[in-house]
Design a protein around this motif. Sequence first.
Motif, short mmCIF file in Angstrom:
data_model
loop_
_atom_site.label_atom_id
_atom_site.label_comp_id
_atom_site.label_asym_id
_atom_site.label_seq_id
_atom_site.Cartn_x
_atom_site.Cartn_y
_atom_site.Cartn_z
N ILE A 235 -7.02 1.62 38.12
CA ILE A 235 -5.55 0.79 37.34
C ILE A 235 -6.24 -0.75 36.37
CG2 ILE A 235 -3.53 -1.06 37.56
CD1 ILE A 235 -2.92 0.29 40.36
N ARG A 236 -7.19 -1.46 36.51
CA ARG A 236 -7.83 -2.16 35.70
C ARG A 236 -8.92 -1.30 34.76
NH1 ARG A 236 -12.61 -4.72 34.11
NH2 ARG A 236 -11.92 -6.87 33.51
N GLU A 237 -8.96 -0.09 34.69
CA GLU A 237 -10.02 0.63 33.41
C GLU A 237 -9.19 1.75 32.68
OE1 GLU A 237 -12.68 0.87 32.64
OE2 GLU A 237 -13.37 -0.99 34.38
N GLU A 238 -7.45 0.93 33.72
CA GLU A 238 -6.77 2.36 32.42
C GLU A 238 -5.54 1.04 31.64
OE1 GLU A 238 -3.92 4.96 31.98
OE2 GLU A 238 -5.63 5.35 32.92
N VAL A 239 -5.81 -0.29 32.32
CA VAL A 239 -5.58 -1.45 31.74
C VAL A 239 -6.14 -1.05 30.39
CG1 VAL A 239 -4.11 -4.23 32.05
CG2 VAL A 239 -3.73 -2.14 33.31
N LEU A 240 -7.39 -1.36 30.70
CA LEU A 240 -8.37 -1.86 29.67
C LEU A 240 -8.28 -0.67 28.51
CD1 LEU A 240 -11.99 -3.08 31.70
CD2 LEU A 240 -10.15 -4.36 29.61
N ASP A 241 -8.02 0.60 29.40
CA ASP A 241 -8.49 1.57 28.58
C ASP A 241 -6.73 1.64 27.33
OD1 ASP A 241 -9.30 4.32 27.01
OD2 ASP A 241 -7.40 5.01 28.32
N ILE A 242 -5.80 0.91 27.71
CA ILE A 242 -4.77 0.74 26.79
C ILE A 242 -4.91 -0.75 26.21
CG2 ILE A 242 -2.14 -0.24 26.96
CD1 ILE A 242 -1.68 1.69 29.42
N LEU A 243 -5.38 -1.66 25.96
CA LEU A 243 -6.40 -2.52 25.70
C LEU A 243 -6.46 -2.07 24.47
CD1 LEU A 243 -5.98 -5.23 28.58
CD2 LEU A 243 -4.81 -5.12 27.00
N LYS A 244 -7.85 -1.22 24.87
CA LYS A 244 -8.25 -1.08 24.03
C LYS A 244 -7.10 -0.23 23.00
CE LYS A 244 -12.47 -0.51 26.63
NZ LYS A 244 -13.51 0.20 27.51
N ASP A 245 -7.03 0.01 22.42
CA ASP A 245 -5.97 0.76 22.03
C ASP A 245 -5.30 0.30 20.63
OD1 ASP A 245 -7.14 3.36 22.66
OD2 ASP A 245 -5.14 4.49 24.10
N ASN B 54 5.41 -10.36 35.06
CA ASN B 54 4.23 -9.68 36.01
C ASN B 54 3.14 -9.18 34.67
OD1 ASN B 54 5.13 -10.51 38.34
ND2 ASN B 54 7.00 -8.61 37.86
N LEU B 55 3.31 -9.02 33.98
CA LEU B 55 1.85 -8.33 33.05
C LEU B 55 1.24 -9.34 32.18
CD1 LEU B 55 4.08 -5.29 32.16
CD2 LEU B 55 2.61 -5.56 33.85
N ALA B 56 1.01 -10.73 32.40
CA ALA B 56 0.75 -11.70 31.41
C ALA B 56 -1.19 -11.31 31.49
CB ALA B 56 0.95 -12.85 32.33
N SER B 57 -1.46 -11.71 32.79
CA SER B 57 -3.10 -11.59 32.92
C SER B 57 -3.55 -10.32 33.27
CB SER B 57 -3.72 -12.40 33.78
OG SER B 57 -3.43 -12.43 35.25
N MET B 58 -4.42 -9.76 33.96
CA MET B 58 -4.93 -8.55 34.05
C MET B 58 -4.72 -8.63 35.58
SD MET B 58 -6.85 -5.75 33.89
CE MET B 58 -7.23 -5.41 32.25
N ASN B 59 -5.70 -10.12 36.33
CA ASN B 59 -4.83 -9.79 37.60
C ASN B 59 -3.70 -9.54 38.17
OD1 ASN B 59 -7.49 -10.26 38.29
ND2 ASN B 59 -7.43 -12.53 38.98
N SER B 60 -2.62 -10.37 37.42
CA SER B 60 -1.48 -9.89 37.80
C SER B 60 -0.94 -8.79 37.21
CB SER B 60 -0.48 -10.91 37.10
OG SER B 60 -0.72 -10.97 35.63
N THR B 61 -1.02 -7.98 36.44
CA THR B 61 -1.17 -6.64 36.02
C THR B 61 -1.19 -5.80 37.12
OG1 THR B 61 -0.96 -7.38 33.65
CG2 THR B 61 -1.43 -5.04 33.58
N VAL B 62 -2.58 -5.78 37.53
CA VAL B 62 -3.00 -4.57 38.53
C VAL B 62 -2.61 -4.70 39.80
CG1 VAL B 62 -4.90 -4.28 40.10
CG2 VAL B 62 -5.62 -4.81 37.75
N GLU B 63 -1.96 -6.15 40.20
CA GLU B 63 -1.43 -6.70 41.51
C GLU B 63 0.06 -5.35 41.32
OE1 GLU B 63 0.93 -10.11 43.63
OE2 GLU B 63 -1.17 -10.46 43.10
N TYR B 64 1.02 -6.43 40.36
CA TYR B 64 2.50 -5.71 39.76
C TYR B 64 2.04 -3.87 39.99
CZ TYR B 64 6.61 -4.36 37.88
OH TYR B 64 7.40 -3.71 37.41
#
Length: 86
Positions: free
Chosen positions: A6-16, A65-75
Amino acid sequence: MDRSEIREEVLDILKDIAPDEDLSDLKDEQSFREQMELDSMDFLDIVMELRKRHRIQIPEDDYVNLASMNSTVEYLEPHMSDIERV
């Protein structure tokens, strides 16, 4: 997906969304907005990309709940636990 996927997926979205940002020093516990130059439209792009890629509906009340990487992954973890990464 597990937490690391999930963290890698969020990073991929942020890169885009923010291709000029250096994400190598991203701190998981610190707010994305404090670390990156994201405006409200960029943030909505993140939400829309999650919907497009994984059909995840995120109510506006849950955006906090999507404020930080930790909270985003947890959510996202319970929403994405049955999704396989391709």
